[in-house]
Write an enzyme that holds these catalytic residues in place. Structure first.
Site, PDB file in Angstrom:
ATOM      1  N   GLN A 125       0.728  -1.208  -0.300  1.00 42.08           N
ATOM      2  CA  GLN A 125       0.435   0.542   0.471  1.00 42.08           C
ATOM      3  C   GLN A 125       0.459   1.059   0.142  1.00 42.08           C
ATOM      4  OE1 GLN A 125      -1.752   1.288   3.917  1.00 42.08           O
ATOM      5  NE2 GLN A 125      -3.375   1.542   2.931  1.00 42.08           N
ATOM      6  N   GLY A 126       0.619   1.917  -1.466  1.00 41.42           N
ATOM      7  CA  GLY A 126       1.440   3.148  -1.149  1.00 41.42           C
ATOM      8  C   GLY A 126       0.572   4.646  -0.499  1.00 41.42           C
ATOM      9  N   SER A 128       1.194   6.523   2.270  1.00 41.19           N
ATOM     10  CA  SER A 128       1.390   7.598   3.512  1.00 41.19           C
ATOM     11  C   SER A 128       3.147   8.243   2.805  1.00 41.19           C
ATOM     12  CB  SER A 128       2.628   6.370   4.635  1.00 41.19           C
ATOM     13  OG  SER A 128       1.659   6.201   5.715  1.00 41.19           O
ATOM     14  N   SER A 160       4.687  -1.477   3.465  1.00 40.15           N
ATOM     15  CA  SER A 160       5.679  -2.206   4.109  1.00 40.15           C
ATOM     16  C   SER A 160       5.232  -3.104   2.711  1.00 40.15           C
ATOM     17  CB  SER A 160       3.918  -3.023   4.758  1.00 40.15           C
ATOM     18  OG  SER A 160       4.369  -1.835   6.032  1.00 40.15           O
ATOM     19  N   GLU A 243     -14.962  -8.911   8.024  1.00 41.62           N
ATOM     20  CA  GLU A 243     -14.969  -8.111   9.551  1.00 41.62           C
ATOM     21  C   GLU A 243     -13.801  -7.596   9.577  1.00 41.62           C
ATOM     22  OE1 GLU A 243     -13.010  -8.769  12.920  1.00 41.62           O
ATOM     23  OE2 GLU A 243     -12.631  -9.860  11.843  1.00 41.62           O
ATOM     24  N   GLU A 374      -3.842   8.677  19.228  1.00 36.59           N
ATOM     25  CA  GLU A 374      -4.504   9.910  18.732  1.00 36.59           C
ATOM     26  C   GLU A 374      -5.093  10.210  18.155  1.00 36.59           C
ATOM     27  OE1 GLU A 374      -1.120   9.359  19.254  1.00 36.59           O
ATOM     28  OE2 GLU A 374      -0.311   9.559  21.104  1.00 36.59           O
TER      29      GLU A 374
HETATM   30  C1  LIG Z   1       4.270  -0.611  11.171  1.00 34.32           C
HETATM   31  C2  LIG Z   1       3.787   0.359  10.581  1.00 34.32           C
HETATM   32  C3  LIG Z   1       3.927   0.092   8.855  1.00 34.32           C
HETATM   33  C4  LIG Z   1       2.951   0.937   8.010  1.00 34.32           C
HETATM   34  N1  LIG Z   1       2.284   0.767   7.282  1.00 34.32           N
HETATM   35  C5  LIG Z   1       2.535   1.307   6.471  1.00 34.32           C
HETATM   36  C6  LIG Z   1       2.072   0.338   4.872  1.00 34.32           C
HETATM   37  O1  LIG Z   1       2.504  -0.317   4.234  1.00 34.32           O
HETATM   38  N2  LIG Z   1       1.423   1.757   3.776  1.00 34.32           N
HETATM   39  C7  LIG Z   1       1.167   2.789   4.477  1.00 34.32           C
HETATM   40  O2  LIG Z   1       1.407   4.117   3.306  1.00 34.32           O
HETATM   41  N3  LIG Z   1       2.315   3.798   5.377  1.00 34.32           N
HETATM   42  C8  LIG Z   1       1.964   2.803   6.382  1.00 34.32           C
HETATM   43  N4  LIG Z   1       2.093   3.092   7.984  1.00 34.32           N
HETATM   44  C9  LIG Z   1       2.467   4.682   7.893  1.00 34.32           C
HETATM   45  C10 LIG Z   1       1.359   4.817   8.198  1.00 34.32           C
HETATM   46  O3  LIG Z   1      -0.405   4.723   8.515  1.00 34.32           O
HETATM   47  C11 LIG Z   1       1.456   6.216   9.368  1.00 34.32           C
HETATM   48  O4  LIG Z   1       2.841   6.405  10.275  1.00 34.32           O
HETATM   49  C12 LIG Z   1       0.126   6.856  10.317  1.00 34.32           C
HETATM   50  O5  LIG Z   1      -0.830   7.259   9.466  1.00 34.32           O
HETATM   51  C13 LIG Z   1       1.162   8.471  10.611  1.00 34.32           C
HETATM   52  O6  LIG Z   1       1.574   8.671  10.010  1.00 34.32           O
HETATM   53  P1  LIG Z   1       3.255   9.380  10.342  1.00 34.32           P
HETATM   54  O7  LIG Z   1       4.507   8.212  10.417  1.00 34.32           O
HETATM   55  O8  LIG Z   1       3.568  11.042   8.829  1.00 34.32           O
HETATM   56  O9  LIG Z   1       3.214  10.335  11.853  1.00 34.32           O
HETATM   57  P2  LIG Z   1       2.362  12.152  11.724  1.00 34.32           P
HETATM   58  O10 LIG Z   1       0.413  12.080  11.452  1.00 34.32           O
HETATM   59  O11 LIG Z   1       2.931  13.005  11.784  1.00 34.32           O
HETATM   60  O12 LIG Z   1       1.812  11.839  12.953  1.00 34.32           O
HETATM   61  C14 LIG Z   1       2.867  12.211  14.575  1.00 34.32           C
HETATM   62  C15 LIG Z   1       2.591  12.559  15.832  1.00 34.32           C
HETATM   63  O13 LIG Z   1       1.260  13.282  15.820  1.00 34.32           O
HETATM   64  C16 LIG Z   1       0.315  12.370  16.308  1.00 34.32           C
HETATM   65  N5  LIG Z   1      -0.869  13.072  15.853  1.00 34.32           N
HETATM   66  C17 LIG Z   1      -0.961  13.293  14.113  1.00 34.32           C
HETATM   67  N6  LIG Z   1      -2.213  14.414  14.111  1.00 34.32           N
HETATM   68  C18 LIG Z   1      -2.786  14.219  15.041  1.00 34.32           C
HETATM   69  C19 LIG Z   1      -4.275  15.044  15.705  1.00 34.32           C
HETATM   70  N7  LIG Z   1      -4.449  15.713  14.927  1.00 34.32           N
HETATM   71  N8  LIG Z   1      -4.602  15.192  16.662  1.00 34.32           N
HETATM   72  C20 LIG Z   1      -3.474  14.837  17.787  1.00 34.32           C
HETATM   73  N9  LIG Z   1      -1.911  13.776  17.610  1.00 34.32           N
HETATM   74  C21 LIG Z   1      -2.551  13.414  16.078  1.00 34.32           C
HETATM   75  C22 LIG Z   1       0.286  11.187  16.270  1.00 34.32           C
HETATM   76  O14 LIG Z   1      -0.166  10.806  17.103  1.00 34.32           O
HETATM   77  C23 LIG Z   1       2.139  10.614  16.001  1.00 34.32           C
HETATM   78  O15 LIG Z   1       2.171  10.509  17.379  1.00 34.32           O
HETATM   79  C24 LIG Z   1       2.553   2.434   8.911  1.00 34.32           C
HETATM   80  C25 LIG Z   1       3.295   2.732   9.554  1.00 34.32           C
HETATM   81  C26 LIG Z   1       4.190   1.881  10.775  1.00 34.32           C
HETATM   82  C27 LIG Z   1       4.410   2.222  12.290  1.00 34.32           C
END
Ligand SMILES: Cc1cc2nc3c(=O)[nH]c(=O)nc-3n(C[C@H](O)[C@H](O)[C@H](O)COP(=O)(O)OP(=O)(O)OC[C@H]3O[C@@H](n4cnc5c(N)ncnc54)[C@H](O)[C@@H]3O)c2cc1C
Length: 390
Positions: A125-126, A128, A160, A243, A374
């Site tokens: 999944q692309g 992020s 991932s 589910e 969060e």
């Molecule tokens: C193990 C793992 C596998 C993953 N696999 C994939 C994948 O296959 N494909 C893909 O596309 N992505 C993947 N991701 C990415 C994942 O979807 C993102 O890491 C996630 O959505 C958070 O985005 P970010 O890392 O940019 O953090 P940010 O969104 O920048 O958040 C940083 C911090 O700020 C907090 N925050 C952000 N917005 C708010 C708000 N509105 N209110 C309160 N707090 C907030 C967050 O909770 C976090 O603590 C994966 C992540 C992990 C850890």
């Protein structure tokens, strides 16, 4: 309150259990651990497909099993409890398959759906990007029409299994001037396309599960767009009635707790089994209660879906509670094992083949992936408690 399952459902559970006991052996798990692919096995995915269970939630006309919500719940609970690997099929079965069923053209359905139900194709999944995670609609990866193709440029991150995947489903911006959610299109991209560079991101388990993916003038045929141009955001929100209670998480924690209990009974410290230490006993009991609560929250979500209701904040509660619970379980496991807990898989003296150390380190990522804790709390605040948006 009646939590009993029908006889038929119990028979199904017994059949799934027999299968998993035979297929998810300690040898298989050890082999995957040594390969650094704990949650990934194409072979196991194929075996689920052969049983007709891989796409059990999909409608029959698309090669699915048309299973009831309770059968899906039972299946998910047993897979979780047996620590069965699901990384090779999760994206295909849960995300892109359902999108194609609802929004795909007949050609797309014919080309992709059967391959998914047979367990032949691994999807990643692309979504992020470096500056688009929780706030996904701010994604910047661009797709520009050129002849029969779109040309995609940009970067994805945390992808991932990108290094193991055959195909990627990804979101791109096709209209930079439109309001954020309305300028996004959804594409299916062959991972062997020229212009794709995959760079590993090694997580804190020292394991290679996710990646950075760079797209540099990647040509994707126009027929690989799902749904209408600029409607990708809405297409990506599609889910079938499968589910999504999150039951696998407390179920997997239950098995881990049982292993910890065994360890506490068998291991002596200062001449006494750990199981006689009052602090350790209390910690384990505390986890038993929490796991049961996690299971009930998940059951409730599945029950709602079975009744035709659409869970919203309830599913967030399950995700939040389940993944935070696993974090606490990992933490408690580390405390119980003391210094031994820091040994890694492969080390001579590592208890439980390093499962607790891995669970401890992996558990943090689970509270982030698919929506952070969060964000889950925000959803519960607004939709569950009807608080004003922050
Ligand atoms: C193990 C793992 C596998 C993953 N696999 C994939 C994948 O296959 N494909 C893909 O596309 N992505 C993947 N991701 C990415 C994942 O979807 C993102 O890491 C996630 O959505 C958070 O985005 P970010 O890392 O940019 O953090 P940010 O969104 O920048 O958040 C940083 C911090 O700020 C907090 N925050 C952000 N917005 C708010 C708000 N509105 N209110 C309160 N707090 C907030 C967050 O909770 C976090 O603590 C994966 C992540 C992990 C850890």
């Amino acid at each position: 309150m009646d939590f009993s399952f029908t006889e038929e459902e119990e028979r199904f559970r017994a059949e799934v259990r027999r299968f998993l006991k035979k297929e998810v052996t300690e040898e298989l798990l050890k082999d995957l651990e040594e390969r650094g692919e704990v949650d990934f096995s194409r072979e196991f995915t194929k075996k689920l497909a052969e049983k007709g269970w891989l796409a059990m939630s999909w409608p029959k006309e698309y090669g699915g099993g048309g299973a009831s919500m309770m059968e899906q719940l039972i299946f998910g609970e047993e897979l979780g409890y047996h620590h069965a690997p699901s990384g090779a099929h999760r994206q295909g079965i849960n995300l892109i398959g359902p999108c194609l069923i609802v929004h795909g053209t007949e050609e797309q359905k014919g080309k992709y759906l059967r391959a998914i139900t047979r367990g032949e194709v691994v999807w990643c999944q692309g979504f992020s990007e470096p500056n688009a995670g929780s706030d996904l609609a701010s994604l910047q990866c661009r797709a520009v029409a050129d002849g029969d193709d779109y040309v995609i440029d940009g970067q994805k991150v945390w992808t991932s299994n990108a290094h193991r995947a055959d195909w990627c489903h990804l979101l791109t911006r096709t209209d930079p001037d439109a309001p954020r959610h309305r300028g996004i299109s959804y594409f299916l991209v062959d991972m062997k396309s020229p212009g794709i560079t995959i760079r590993p991101l090694i997580n804190m388990l020292a394991s290679h599960d996710f990646n950075e993916v760079f797209l540099d003038n990647v040509r994707v045929p126009k027929e690989n767009m799902i749904g209408e141009k600029n409607q990708g955001w809405y297409v990506s929100q599609t889910t079938l009635n499968f589910e999504r209670s999150g039951i696998a998480v407390p179920a997997s924690a239950k098995r881990t707790l049982e292993q910890l209990v065994e360890y506490a009974k068998e291991t002596k410290r200062n001449g006494k089994p750990l199981a006689r230490d009052p602090i350790i006993r209390h910690k384990l009991s505390e986890m038993a209660v929490e796991i049961e609560v996690g299971r009930m929250i998940a059951y409730r979500v599945a029950w709602m879906q079975g009744k035709g209701l659409i869970p919203s904040y309830e599913a967030s509660m399950s995700k939040l509670y389940g993944t935070e619970l696993v974090k606490r379980l990992g933490d408690i496991g580390m405390q119980i094992m003391g210094l031994y807990s820091q040994l890694e898989t492969g080390s001579k003296w590592v208890p439980l083949r390093g499962r607790i150390e891995r669970a401890y380190l992996f558990s943090l990522g689970a509270t982030i992936a698919m929506g952070t804790s969060e964000i889950m709390k925000n959803i519960i605040a607004v939709r569950g408690l009807e608080l004003p948006r922050g």
